[in-house]
Design an enzyme around this catalytic site. Structure first.
Site, PDB file in Angstrom:
ATOM      1  N   GLY A  23       0.788  -1.224   0.000  1.00 41.85           N
ATOM      2  CA  GLY A  23       0.000   0.000   0.000  1.00 41.85           C
ATOM      3  C   GLY A  23       0.821   1.275   0.000  1.00 41.85           C
ATOM      4  N   ILE A  24       0.380   2.239   0.807  1.00 42.49           N
ATOM      5  CA  ILE A  24       1.054   3.535   0.870  1.00 42.49           C
ATOM      6  C   ILE A  24       2.498   3.374   1.329  1.00 42.49           C
ATOM      7  CG2 ILE A  24       1.064   5.778   2.021  1.00 42.49           C
ATOM      8  CD1 ILE A  24      -1.996   5.583   2.181  1.00 42.49           C
ATOM      9  N   TYR A 166     -11.556   3.808  14.547  1.00 46.37           N
ATOM     10  CA  TYR A 166     -10.591   4.321  13.568  1.00 46.37           C
ATOM     11  C   TYR A 166     -10.534   5.845  13.643  1.00 46.37           C
ATOM     12  CZ  TYR A 166      -8.043   4.575   9.140  1.00 46.37           C
ATOM     13  OH  TYR A 166      -7.089   4.805   8.167  1.00 46.37           O
ATOM     14  N   LYS A 170      -7.028   7.881  14.561  1.00 39.25           N
ATOM     15  CA  LYS A 170      -6.407   8.798  13.612  1.00 39.25           C
ATOM     16  C   LYS A 170      -6.467  10.248  14.101  1.00 39.25           C
ATOM     17  CE  LYS A 170      -4.947   5.810  10.638  1.00 39.25           C
ATOM     18  NZ  LYS A 170      -3.485   5.600  10.467  1.00 39.25           N
ATOM     19  N   PRO A 204      -4.372  -2.591  -0.149  1.00 37.40           N
ATOM     20  CA  PRO A 204      -4.881  -3.864   0.373  1.00 37.40           C
ATOM     21  C   PRO A 204      -5.749  -3.685   1.615  1.00 37.40           C
ATOM     22  CG  PRO A 204      -2.597  -4.109  -0.295  1.00 37.40           C
ATOM     23  CD  PRO A 204      -2.921  -2.633  -0.400  1.00 37.40           C
ATOM     24  N   LEU A 205      -5.403  -2.715   2.482  1.00 34.12           N
ATOM     25  CA  LEU A 205      -6.194  -2.477   3.688  1.00 34.12           C
ATOM     26  C   LEU A 205      -7.609  -2.032   3.337  1.00 34.12           C
ATOM     27  CD1 LEU A 205      -6.209  -2.271   6.825  1.00 34.12           C
ATOM     28  CD2 LEU A 205      -5.550   0.133   6.556  1.00 34.12           C
ATOM     29  N   GLN A 273     -16.114  19.158   1.052  1.00 39.12           N
ATOM     30  CA  GLN A 273     -17.567  19.147   0.824  1.00 39.12           C
ATOM     31  C   GLN A 273     -18.321  19.676   2.039  1.00 39.12           C
ATOM     32  OE1 GLN A 273     -18.575  15.483  -1.898  1.00 39.12           O
ATOM     33  NE2 GLN A 273     -17.136  14.807  -0.340  1.00 39.12           N
TER      34      GLN A 273
END
Length: 273
Positions: A23-24, A166, A170, A204-205, A273
């Site tokens: 991933g990242i 989550y 974060k 993938p996560l 947004q």
């Protein structure tokens, strides 16, 4: 068309990327190597697995690997010993390793809550605490000093239903980063710290998370959720990990030498947004 890489502007720098096999994290490792850095990457996987060994062979001799759990103090000590022995310096630390946790708060177990905090929050704290002395000693090598990039999320800026664990983890990374940035600046330590806030990225996560929603009956297939999130993103698509690696490269390089305690949002317009 992707911009040609390989400016070698990170030549002479040593970088460490946690969660670096996919991933990242892997995209950051690849970008740093393309820009001339030497890179140490960590992940949970044993180095002799087929995937890990093939990936490391492809990355080349400028990359090295340490199998480590970011929630373990002992493993971080092992990583520090490896970096010190191989390089003796560290200029860039990317705390990228993380997991997700979804579901209604009333159905979230304490075990699940503690697990996400141990990896997403404790892992960042331990990485920073472990490497501050070495980074402070290395930071004077380059304009802007050493750079810590803590990977948060847009979920560290805005809330979303049924991702409270989550969101909390974060959000903690975001404010932890601001606090250490001020601490280092006040102490005149040559270390900058910034947080990265990706939107939805095809990793993938993310795919594993979407599959769990499919298993719950929210959608018939993961691609439906990719399409849904793409439609809700102003730019009209999800990000490629390499696009996040470009942002991390900016934070790691002297181009961001006046930036500390900041948050770089790369989300295709989601939070606008």
């Amino acid at each position: 068309m992707r911009e040609e890489l390989g400016s070698q502007r990170l030549k002479g720098r040593v970088a460490l990327v946690s969660g670096g096999l996919r991933g990242i994290g892997l995209a950051c490792v690849e970008r740093f190597l393309a820009e001339g850095a030497e890179v140490v990457l960590t992940d949970l996987e044993a180095p002799d697995t087929e995937y890990a060994s093939a990936t490391l062979a492809r990355l080349g001799q400028a990359a090295s690997y340490v199998s480590a759990n970011v929630a373990s103090e002992d493993d971080w000590a092992k990583v520090l010993a490896a970096v010190t022995e191989r390089h003796g310096k560290l200029h860039i630390l990317v705390n990228n390793a993380g997991i997700d946790l979804t579901g209604p708060v009333a159905e979230t177990s304490l075990e699940g809550w503690r697990r996400i905090m141990s990896i997403n929050v404790d892992g960042v704290f331990l990485g920073v605490r472990t490497f501050v002395p070495l980074m402070a000693a290395s930071g004077a090598d380059f304009r802007g000093g050493a750079s810590i990039i803590n990977v948060s999320s847009i979920m560290g800026l805005v809330g979303m239903s049924e991702v409270s664990g989550y969101n909390a983890s974060k959000g903690a990374v975001r404010l932890f980063t601001k606090s250490i940035a001020l601490e280092f600046a006040e102490k005149k330590m040559p270390i900058r710290a910034n947080s990265l806030h990706p939107g939805f990225v095809l990793t993938p996560l993310l795919k594993e998370g979407f599959q769990r929603w499919v298993d719950k009956g929210v959608a018939s297939k993961a691609q439906d959720l990719v399409d849904l999130m793409s439609s809700k993103t102003p730019i009209g698509r999800l990000a490629d990990p390499a696009e996040l690696a470009s942002a991390v490269y900016f934070l790691a390089s002297s181009d961001s030498s006046y930036m500390t305690g900041g948050e770089l949002v790369v989300d295709g317009g989601w939070t606008a947004q």
